[in-house]
Design an enzyme around this catalytic site. Structure first.
Site, PDB file in Angstrom:
ATOM      1  N   SER A  93       0.975  -1.155   0.442  1.00  9.84           N
ATOM      2  CA  SER A  93       0.392  -0.182  -0.478  1.00  9.84           C
ATOM      3  C   SER A  93       1.066   1.236   0.299  1.00  9.84           C
ATOM      4  CB  SER A  93      -1.112   0.019   1.095  1.00  9.84           C
ATOM      5  OG  SER A  93      -1.379   1.027   1.776  1.00  9.84           O
TER       6      SER A  93
ATOM      7  N   HIS B 238      -1.623  -1.423  -3.711  1.00 10.71           N
ATOM      8  CA  HIS B 238      -2.695  -1.352  -3.505  1.00 10.71           C
ATOM      9  C   HIS B 238      -3.176   0.284  -3.218  1.00 10.71           C
ATOM     10  CE1 HIS B 238      -6.200  -1.497  -0.521  1.00 10.71           C
ATOM     11  NE2 HIS B 238      -5.674  -1.254  -0.210  1.00 10.71           N
TER      12      HIS B 238
ATOM     13  N   ASP C 215      -4.557   3.412  -1.754  1.00 12.69           N
ATOM     14  CA  ASP C 215      -5.976   3.314  -0.866  1.00 12.69           C
ATOM     15  C   ASP C 215      -6.385   5.146  -0.886  1.00 12.69           C
ATOM     16  OD1 ASP C 215      -5.872   1.615   0.746  1.00 12.69           O
ATOM     17  OD2 ASP C 215      -4.185   2.565   1.709  1.00 12.69           O
TER      18      ASP C 215
ATOM     19  N   MET D 175      -9.346   7.828  -0.355  1.00 12.76           N
ATOM     20  CA  MET D 175     -10.313   8.164   0.894  1.00 12.76           C
ATOM     21  C   MET D 175     -10.796   9.711   0.721  1.00 12.76           C
ATOM     22  SD  MET D 175      -7.799   6.868   4.056  1.00 12.76           S
ATOM     23  CE  MET D 175      -6.768   5.238   4.207  1.00 12.76           C
TER      24      MET D 175
ATOM     25  N   HIS E  20      -8.762   0.659  -3.475  1.00 14.94           N
ATOM     26  CA  HIS E  20     -10.036   0.849  -2.538  1.00 14.94           C
ATOM     27  C   HIS E  20     -10.413   1.956  -2.460  1.00 14.94           C
ATOM     28  CE1 HIS E  20      -9.589   0.061   2.221  1.00 14.94           C
ATOM     29  NE2 HIS E  20     -10.807  -0.290   1.837  1.00 14.94           N
TER      30      HIS E  20
ATOM     31  N   MET F  55     -12.653   3.617  -0.225  1.00 13.02           N
ATOM     32  CA  MET F  55     -12.763   4.294   1.404  1.00 13.02           C
ATOM     33  C   MET F  55     -13.643   5.492   0.590  1.00 13.02           C
ATOM     34  SD  MET F  55     -10.283   2.851   3.350  1.00 13.02           S
ATOM     35  CE  MET F  55      -8.888   3.365   1.911  1.00 13.02           C
TER      36      MET F  55
ATOM     37  N   MET G 226     -11.235  -6.066   5.708  1.00 17.84           N
ATOM     38  CA  MET G 226     -10.673  -5.196   7.009  1.00 17.84           C
ATOM     39  C   MET G 226      -9.438  -5.615   7.924  1.00 17.84           C
ATOM     40  SD  MET G 226      -9.464  -2.133   4.781  1.00 17.84           S
ATOM     41  CE  MET G 226      -9.338  -1.645   5.735  1.00 17.84           C
TER      42      MET G 226
ATOM     43  N   ASP H 172      -6.255  -6.716   4.491  1.00 15.35           N
ATOM     44  CA  ASP H 172      -5.616  -4.966   4.752  1.00 15.35           C
ATOM     45  C   ASP H 172      -5.275  -4.365   5.903  1.00 15.35           C
ATOM     46  OD1 ASP H 172      -4.913  -2.737   3.830  1.00 15.35           O
ATOM     47  OD2 ASP H 172      -6.614  -2.351   3.268  1.00 15.35           O
ATOM     48  N   GLY H 173      -4.479  -4.443   6.746  1.00 18.06           N
ATOM     49  CA  GLY H 173      -4.661  -3.349   8.170  1.00 18.06           C
ATOM     50  C   GLY H 173      -3.144  -4.556   9.038  1.00 18.06           C
ATOM     51  N   GLY H 174      -2.008  -3.532   9.458  1.00 20.97           N
ATOM     52  CA  GLY H 174      -1.676  -4.367  10.557  1.00 20.97           C
ATOM     53  C   GLY H 174      -0.611  -5.814  10.341  1.00 20.97           C
TER      54      GLY H 174
ATOM     55  N   SER I 120       3.072   0.099   6.107  1.00 23.09           N
ATOM     56  CA  SER I 120       4.069   0.075   7.014  1.00 23.09           C
ATOM     57  C   SER I 120       5.067  -0.433   6.777  1.00 23.09           C
ATOM     58  CB  SER I 120       3.518   0.364   8.507  1.00 23.09           C
ATOM     59  OG  SER I 120       2.172   1.004   8.577  1.00 23.09           O
TER      60      SER I 120
HETATM   61  C1  DX5 Z   1      -6.467   1.804   6.069  1.00 19.38           C
HETATM   62  C2  DX5 Z   1      -5.569   1.349   4.716  1.00 19.38           C
HETATM   63  C3  DX5 Z   1      -4.685  -0.122   4.053  1.00 19.38           C
HETATM   64  C4  DX5 Z   1      -3.617   0.759   4.989  1.00 19.38           C
HETATM   65  C5  DX5 Z   1      -2.739  -0.060   5.485  1.00 19.38           C
HETATM   66  O1  DX5 Z   1      -7.953   2.222   5.512  1.00 19.38           O
HETATM   67  O2  DX5 Z   1      -6.650   0.568   3.478  1.00 19.38           O
HETATM   68  O3  DX5 Z   1      -4.878  -0.168   3.029  1.00 19.38           O
HETATM   69  O4  DX5 Z   1      -2.195   1.314   4.086  1.00 19.38           O
HETATM   70  O5  DX5 Z   1      -1.554   0.457   6.331  1.00 19.38           O
HETATM   71  P1  DX5 Z   1      -0.739  -0.718   7.145  1.00 19.38           P
HETATM   72  O6  DX5 Z   1      -0.170  -1.714   6.900  1.00 19.38           O
HETATM   73  O7  DX5 Z   1       0.356   0.307   7.952  1.00 19.38           O
HETATM   74  O8  DX5 Z   1      -2.153  -0.982   8.263  1.00 19.38           O
HETATM   75 ZN    ZN Z   2      -6.992  -0.322   1.625  1.00  9.49          ZN
END
Ligand code: DX5
Ligand code: ZN
Length: 269
Positions: free
Chosen positions: A52, A77, A79, A81, A110, A112, A181, A219-221, A242
């Protein structure tokens, strides 16, 4: 209605194989089982890493993307928003169009955002290859999925952490992928929500029971600490911000994640 804001047909950017990360990374081949071992091991899934760019250094975005690609990224990926559906503002169609010029990797957008139907043609024209929309924002989800497919893209649906997988029962046969998510959407660098593992496993079971073949994305963490668990729970497309861009060389971090993910796909039977 198809927007003409930003040119470039997305179709020309599809890769020859969706599994390039598996076949082109020498590090992955090193840990693959030998031919004799394969009789007692089974591969549960082929893994695709989707870095991402939210966590990338935007001042050096092309270099960061090329480094992640060299580390085995199978797609990117992005994001999107809008400050309404989630409390953050990030990238829009012009940045997608710029990224399109510096990589041939499929672009996984993605969304959002509120009113995704309005923006889907615009992101398609900008060069998106995959588009996912949130179940929580789509009153007419089937129509929205069909709109994405109408533009020749892979269509995905996303679930927030509090939305049960059962809400997708009547759309699963129509989608190319489901994104679970594992943090609340809006920001990178959040803590992985472990209940997501239950949702991934439940979704994989639903898919098997119904003989469907949509991909399962998470996706996430996603990091070296969590990647084994998400892969064993059934995730095949791993979004990582990250973990790829937040700590040194994206190439090296991507390789490490893919190694760990691929090892997790092998289980003794
Ligand atoms: C959060 C995004 C993720 C984000 C993930 O809303 O959809 O794609 O970039 O970031 P990490 O991998 O740092 O959790
Ligand atoms: Zn995402």
């Amino acid at each position: 209605m198809r927007s003409t804001m930003i040119g470039g047909p997305p179709e020309q950017h599809f890769p020859a194989s969706p599994f390039r990360s598996m076949v082109e990374s020498p590090e992955i081949q090193l840990i693959a089982p030998t031919v004799s071992e394969r009789s007692s091991w089974r591969t549960l899934a082929l893994i695709e890493l989707a870095p991402s760019i939210l966590a990338a250094d935007f001042a050096h975005l092309a270099d960061q993307i090329q480094s992640a690609e060299a580390g085995g990224a199978a797609l990117l990926h992005l994001d999107v928003m809008d400050g309404h559906f989630v409390p953050n503002l990030t990238i829009g169609p012009p940045l997608v169009a710029s990224v399109r010029k510096v990589t041939k990797l499929p672009l996984d957008c993605h969304l959002m955002i509120e009113n995704p139907d309005f923006f889907i043609p615009i992101f398609a024209d900008a060069g998106a290859n995959w588009i996912s929309v949130h179940q929580e924002i789509c009153l007419h989800l089937h129509r929205t999925i069909e709109l994405i497919k109408h533009h020749g893209l892979l269509a995905g649906v996303v679930l927030n952490p509090a939305t049960p997988v059962e809400t997708l029962t009547d759309i699963l046969a129509c989608v190319d992928y489901v994104l679970i998510m594992s943090v609340n959407p809006g920001f990178g660098g959040q803590k992985f929500i472990r209940h997501s593992l239950t949702k991934l496993a439940k979704l994989a079971t639903m898919r098997a029971q119904r003989g469907l073949n949509f991909r399962i994305e998470v996706d996430g963490g996603v990091s070296l600490e969590t990647v084994t668990d998400v892969v064993r729970a059934g995730a095949q497309v791993l979004v990582a911000g990250s973990a790829v861009f937040g700590n040194g060389s994206p190439k090296e971090q991507a390789q490490l994640l893919l190694k760990a993910a691929t090892q997790a796909t092998w289980q003794q039977v």
